[in-house]
Design a protein around this motif. Structure first.
Motif, PDB file in Angstrom:
ATOM      1  N   PHE A   7       0.775  -1.257   0.146  1.00 33.52           N
ATOM      2  CA  PHE A   7      -0.197   0.042   0.058  1.00 33.52           C
ATOM      3  C   PHE A   7       0.901   1.306   0.035  1.00 33.52           C
ATOM      4  O   PHE A   7       2.223   0.999   0.335  1.00 33.52           O
ATOM      5  N   ALA A   8       0.366   2.513  -0.448  1.00 33.08           N
ATOM      6  CA  ALA A   8       1.046   3.535  -0.587  1.00 33.08           C
ATOM      7  C   ALA A   8       1.079   4.330   0.806  1.00 33.08           C
ATOM      8  O   ALA A   8       2.243   5.008   1.078  1.00 33.08           O
ATOM      9  N   THR A   9       0.172   4.077   1.691  1.00 24.69           N
ATOM     10  CA  THR A   9       0.128   4.953   3.024  1.00 24.69           C
ATOM     11  C   THR A   9      -0.357   3.888   4.146  1.00 24.69           C
ATOM     12  O   THR A   9      -0.906   2.554   3.902  1.00 24.69           O
ATOM     13  N   ILE A  10       0.260   4.172   5.463  1.00 21.51           N
ATOM     14  CA  ILE A  10      -0.039   3.378   6.502  1.00 21.51           C
ATOM     15  C   ILE A  10      -1.691   3.486   6.957  1.00 21.51           C
ATOM     16  O   ILE A  10      -2.074   2.395   7.252  1.00 21.51           O
ATOM     17  N   GLU A  11      -2.229   4.531   6.693  1.00 23.64           N
ATOM     18  CA  GLU A  11      -3.797   4.777   6.860  1.00 23.64           C
ATOM     19  C   GLU A  11      -4.505   3.791   5.989  1.00 23.64           C
ATOM     20  O   GLU A  11      -5.386   2.948   6.684  1.00 23.64           O
ATOM     21  N   THR A  12      -4.249   3.580   4.662  1.00 23.09           N
ATOM     22  CA  THR A  12      -4.714   2.636   3.940  1.00 23.09           C
ATOM     23  C   THR A  12      -4.761   1.100   4.503  1.00 23.09           C
ATOM     24  O   THR A  12      -5.473   0.324   4.556  1.00 23.09           O
ATOM     25  N   ALA A  13      -3.168   1.076   4.922  1.00 19.93           N
ATOM     26  CA  ALA A  13      -2.760  -0.498   5.472  1.00 19.93           C
ATOM     27  C   ALA A  13      -3.796  -0.746   6.695  1.00 19.93           C
ATOM     28  O   ALA A  13      -4.390  -1.817   7.169  1.00 19.93           O
ATOM     29  N   LEU A  14      -3.979   0.291   7.384  1.00 24.54           N
ATOM     30  CA  LEU A  14      -4.594   0.160   8.751  1.00 24.54           C
ATOM     31  C   LEU A  14      -6.019  -0.020   8.442  1.00 24.54           C
ATOM     32  O   LEU A  14      -6.918  -0.904   9.319  1.00 24.54           O
ATOM     33  N   VAL A  15      -6.836   0.454   7.615  1.00 24.23           N
ATOM     34  CA  VAL A  15      -8.129   0.218   7.230  1.00 24.23           C
ATOM     35  C   VAL A  15      -8.373  -1.282   6.728  1.00 24.23           C
ATOM     36  O   VAL A  15      -9.083  -1.978   7.085  1.00 24.23           O
ATOM     37  N   TRP A  16      -7.275  -1.456   5.868  1.00 23.49           N
ATOM     38  CA  TRP A  16      -7.406  -2.819   5.167  1.00 23.49           C
ATOM     39  C   TRP A  16      -6.995  -3.949   6.352  1.00 23.49           C
ATOM     40  O   TRP A  16      -7.972  -5.006   6.337  1.00 23.49           O
ATOM     41  N   ALA A  17      -6.418  -3.617   7.419  1.00 22.47           N
ATOM     42  CA  ALA A  17      -6.132  -4.453   8.571  1.00 22.47           C
ATOM     43  C   ALA A  17      -7.432  -4.781   9.239  1.00 22.47           C
ATOM     44  O   ALA A  17      -7.749  -5.792   9.667  1.00 22.47           O
ATOM     45  N   GLN A  18      -8.208  -3.588   9.323  1.00 23.71           N
ATOM     46  CA  GLN A  18      -9.478  -3.716  10.327  1.00 23.71           C
ATOM     47  C   GLN A  18     -10.496  -4.466   9.404  1.00 23.71           C
ATOM     48  O   GLN A  18     -11.362  -5.216   9.957  1.00 23.71           O
ATOM     49  N   THR A  19     -10.536  -4.265   8.265  1.00 23.82           N
ATOM     50  CA  THR A  19     -11.264  -4.961   7.394  1.00 23.82           C
ATOM     51  C   THR A  19     -11.112  -6.407   7.397  1.00 23.82           C
ATOM     52  O   THR A  19     -11.788  -7.338   7.488  1.00 23.82           O
ATOM     53  N   HIS A  20      -9.805  -6.798   7.156  1.00 23.94           N
ATOM     54  CA  HIS A  20      -9.571  -8.198   7.119  1.00 23.94           C
ATOM     55  C   HIS A  20      -9.791  -8.974   8.475  1.00 23.94           C
ATOM     56  O   HIS A  20      -9.970 -10.016   8.345  1.00 23.94           O
ATOM     57  N   LEU A  21      -9.284  -8.280   9.568  1.00 24.64           N
ATOM     58  CA  LEU A  21      -9.609  -8.883  10.963  1.00 24.64           C
ATOM     59  C   LEU A  21     -10.978  -8.808  11.238  1.00 24.64           C
ATOM     60  O   LEU A  21     -11.473  -9.529  12.381  1.00 24.64           O
ATOM     61  N   GLY A  22     -11.929  -7.623  10.922  1.00 22.25           N
ATOM     62  CA  GLY A  22     -13.171  -7.677  11.087  1.00 22.25           C
ATOM     63  C   GLY A  22     -13.512  -7.373  12.568  1.00 22.25           C
ATOM     64  O   GLY A  22     -14.714  -7.761  13.310  1.00 22.25           O
ATOM     65  N   ARG A  23     -12.746  -6.632  13.319  1.00 19.56           N
ATOM     66  CA  ARG A  23     -12.891  -6.158  14.783  1.00 19.56           C
ATOM     67  C   ARG A  23     -12.195  -5.097  15.041  1.00 19.56           C
ATOM     68  O   ARG A  23     -11.238  -4.516  14.311  1.00 19.56           O
ATOM     69  N   PRO A  24     -12.592  -4.435  16.161  1.00 18.84           N
ATOM     70  CA  PRO A  24     -11.624  -3.096  16.535  1.00 18.84           C
ATOM     71  C   PRO A  24     -10.213  -3.585  16.891  1.00 18.84           C
ATOM     72  O   PRO A  24     -10.061  -4.530  17.305  1.00 18.84           O
ATOM     73  N   LEU A  25      -9.387  -2.796  16.470  1.00 22.74           N
ATOM     74  CA  LEU A  25      -7.939  -3.047  16.623  1.00 22.74           C
ATOM     75  C   LEU A  25      -7.061  -2.583  17.555  1.00 22.74           C
ATOM     76  O   LEU A  25      -7.337  -1.304  17.854  1.00 22.74           O
ATOM     77  N   ARG A  26      -6.381  -3.141  18.283  1.00 19.84           N
ATOM     78  CA  ARG A  26      -5.363  -2.535  19.212  1.00 19.84           C
ATOM     79  C   ARG A  26      -4.058  -2.842  18.415  1.00 19.84           C
ATOM     80  O   ARG A  26      -3.518  -3.636  18.027  1.00 19.84           O
ATOM     81  N   VAL A  27      -3.492  -1.595  18.241  1.00 24.93           N
ATOM     82  CA  VAL A  27      -2.384  -1.388  17.401  1.00 24.93           C
ATOM     83  C   VAL A  27      -1.102  -0.637  18.093  1.00 24.93           C
ATOM     84  O   VAL A  27      -1.186   0.024  18.786  1.00 24.93           O
ATOM     85  N   ALA A  28       0.003  -1.370  17.878  1.00 21.93           N
ATOM     86  CA  ALA A  28       1.318  -0.967  18.383  1.00 21.93           C
ATOM     87  C   ALA A  28       2.269  -0.266  17.423  1.00 21.93           C
ATOM     88  O   ALA A  28       2.265  -1.280  16.168  1.00 21.93           O
ATOM     89  N   LEU A  29       2.909   0.557  17.471  1.00 20.46           N
ATOM     90  CA  LEU A  29       4.033   1.149  16.642  1.00 20.46           C
ATOM     91  C   LEU A  29       5.192   1.077  17.395  1.00 20.46           C
ATOM     92  O   LEU A  29       5.302   1.498  18.721  1.00 20.46           O
ATOM     93  N   VAL A  30       6.052   0.354  16.665  1.00 23.22           N
ATOM     94  CA  VAL A  30       7.574   0.149  17.396  1.00 23.22           C
ATOM     95  C   VAL A  30       8.539   0.571  16.372  1.00 23.22           C
ATOM     96  O   VAL A  30       8.773   0.180  15.303  1.00 23.22           O
ATOM     97  N   PRO A  31       8.792   2.071  16.690  1.00 25.01           N
ATOM     98  CA  PRO A  31       9.449   2.668  15.739  1.00 25.01           C
ATOM     99  C   PRO A  31      10.903   2.193  15.314  1.00 25.01           C
ATOM    100  O   PRO A  31      11.399   2.545  14.034  1.00 25.01           O
ATOM    101  N   HIS A  32      11.470   1.467  16.270  1.00 22.19           N
ATOM    102  CA  HIS A  32      12.976   0.931  15.878  1.00 22.19           C
ATOM    103  C   HIS A  32      12.770  -0.653  16.057  1.00 22.19           C
ATOM    104  O   HIS A  32      13.263  -1.097  17.178  1.00 22.19           O
ATOM    105  N   THR A  33      12.237  -1.370  15.284  1.00 20.20           N
ATOM    106  CA  THR A  33      11.785  -2.847  15.637  1.00 20.20           C
ATOM    107  C   THR A  33      13.264  -3.780  15.630  1.00 20.20           C
ATOM    108  O   THR A  33      13.365  -4.626  16.244  1.00 20.20           O
ATOM    109  N   LEU A  34      14.269  -3.093  14.838  1.00 18.18           N
ATOM    110  CA  LEU A  34      15.537  -3.983  14.852  1.00 18.18           C
ATOM    111  C   LEU A  34      16.283  -3.721  16.122  1.00 18.18           C
ATOM    112  O   LEU A  34      17.349  -4.568  16.240  1.00 18.18           O
TER     113      LEU A  34
END
Length: 427
Positions: free
Chosen positions: A393-420
């Motif tokens: 996807f081009a944007t994180i917003e689009t990806a989050l909307v897709w994830a909500q539709t894919h999982l079909g429930r309200p989401l708890r989201v974590a942002l890990v800025p420095h995963t590595l």
């Protein structure tokens, strides 16, 4: 509310959809050293488990200094000059010193990358060579566990072998640094193939953040000893690349010292798993997908993952080099294109027939895809991502909307800025 996630040399801003809960998770990294040059000088004066470098070197010695490649954030532009100054203090002339870039099976470094890594003065003054894992290597026999040990010919021929390195979480070694710059970075393909093959990677102790009873780390240390690695200079870095610890000396002693500190500094435990984790990467690891995909495996393959079953990983990465340009990267891409749409089948096939080095990234990523969708955001090569059977996807917003539709429930989201540099678990 707007959030920021590392993206290339800058950041990507996004705002989650209304009503979506988002937590920002950061590891408790120590503050940067207030005087890094002083700390570096002290580390060289008081090495761990070895004499000072100027006591190890002598005027006639042929010296090989192995430094990290462009995919590592190690500040070699500071570490290499410090080591070279010690060598010259011992009487070693320029002509007796070779700097060897630890490319593993990645592509050779460019002149611009060498200059950024080491500085223009060093590039102009010394012999600098890129490692080639398929040529110019020699055999060191086998390890006690039957691992074929191979190393670059220049490293093997040196009277004094040194290395730089950065100690940070690593999917297989637990933490990088110590002997790994030599043991893998300038190893031959047989060594890389064995240590990155299913027989090694499927062992229980071969895990992100694990320093104890880790067969991969044990192999790295034995390979370093057999290669004759005498002295390393390693750092641990903050999320923005500032050194917070430095140590020099014998490889195992340095790794034990910094690894224990890095283990404490990188660990984060949460009480409840998340539905979505936005896994930040940043430069230089997000320059190609081979390297950036590490973030997905760091999230999903810890001892106790903090991502709920079926949860979504969002991976922001520009990937200007596409999937990656080296031999290992191209092997990874070939296997992903051929079978990542059926990850369980792909895993069975790879376990049955094995795979060449580089392709281990496909093997590890398939373990993630068997459990979680991975969505790549902002890639400049969306068609290459799609060819590897991942969603782009081009944007994180689009990806989050897709994830909500894919999982079909309200989401708890974590942002890990420095995963590595974060070892995230649930407990």
């Amino acid at each position: 509310m707007n959030y920021q996630v590392p993206f290339g040399r800058g950041s990507l801003s996004f705002a989650p959809p209304a009503g979506m809960t988002l937590d920002v998770i950061a590891a408790p990294t120590p503050a940067p050293l207030p005087d890094f040059p002083a700390a570096l000088a002290s580390a060289l004066r008081h090495p761990l488990g070895a004499p000072p470098l100027r006591d190890l070197a002598w005027p006639g010695a042929q010296v090989c200094l192995v430094f990290t490649d462009a995919t590592r954030t190690c500040p070699d532009d500071v570490l290499a000059p410090a080591l070279l100054a010690e060598l010259h203090a011992a009487g070693a002339p320029d002509a007796h010193i070779t700097l060897l870039c630890a490319t593993g099976l990645h592509r050779a470094s460019t002149l611009a990358e060498k200059t950024a890594k080491l500085g223009a003065d060093i590039v102009a003054r010394y012999r600098i060579v890129d490692h080639d894992a398929q040529q110019d290597v020699v055999s060191l026999g086998q390890s006690e566990h039957g691992i074929p040990l191979t190393v670059n010919r220049l490293a093997a021929a040196a009277d004094l072998l040194l290395a730089t390195g950065v100690v940070e979480p690593h999917q297989y070694a637990g933490f990088s640094g110590g002997s790994k710059t030599v043991a893998v970075g300038v190893a031959g393909e047989p060594t890389i193939a064995y240590t990155h093959g299913p027989a090694m990677l499927d062992q229980a102790g071969v895990r992100l953040g694990n320093l104890h009873d880790n067969p991969f780390q044990a192999a790295v240390r034995e390979a370093g000893r057999r290669a004759g690695l005498r002295f390393v200079l390693n750092v641990a870095l903050t999320d923005d690349g500032q050194p917070w610890a430095v140590a020099a000396g014998a490889p195992d002693a340095v790794h034990d010292h910094l690894g224990a500190q890095a283990q404490r500094a990188s660990g984060v435990t949460v009480t409840t798993p998340y539905d979505v984790i936005i896994a930040g990467v940043g430069f230089p690891k997000d320059q190609n997908f081979y390297q950036a995909s590490r973030a997905a495996t760091y999230v999903a393959l810890t001892a106790r993952p903090a991502l709920a079953p079926g949860g979504v990983i969002i991976l922001p990465a520009p990937c200007p080099e596409g999937i990656g340009q080296g031999t290992g990267e191209q092997r990874f891409a070939e296997i992903m294109r051929a079978g990542a749409d059926r990850p369980a089948h792909l895993l069975n096939e790879l376990r049955a027939r094995g795979f060449p080095p580089g392709a281990q990234r496909a093997y590890i990523l398939a373990q993630v895809l068997e459990r979680h969708p991975v969505v790549v955001v902002g890639a400049l090569c969306p068609e290459e991502i799609a060819a590897c059977h991942l969603t782009a996807f081009a944007t994180i917003e689009t990806a989050l909307v897709w994830a909500q539709t894919h999982l079909g429930r309200p989401l708890r989201v974590a942002l890990v800025p420095h995963t590595l540099t974060t070892v995230l678990t649930v407990g």
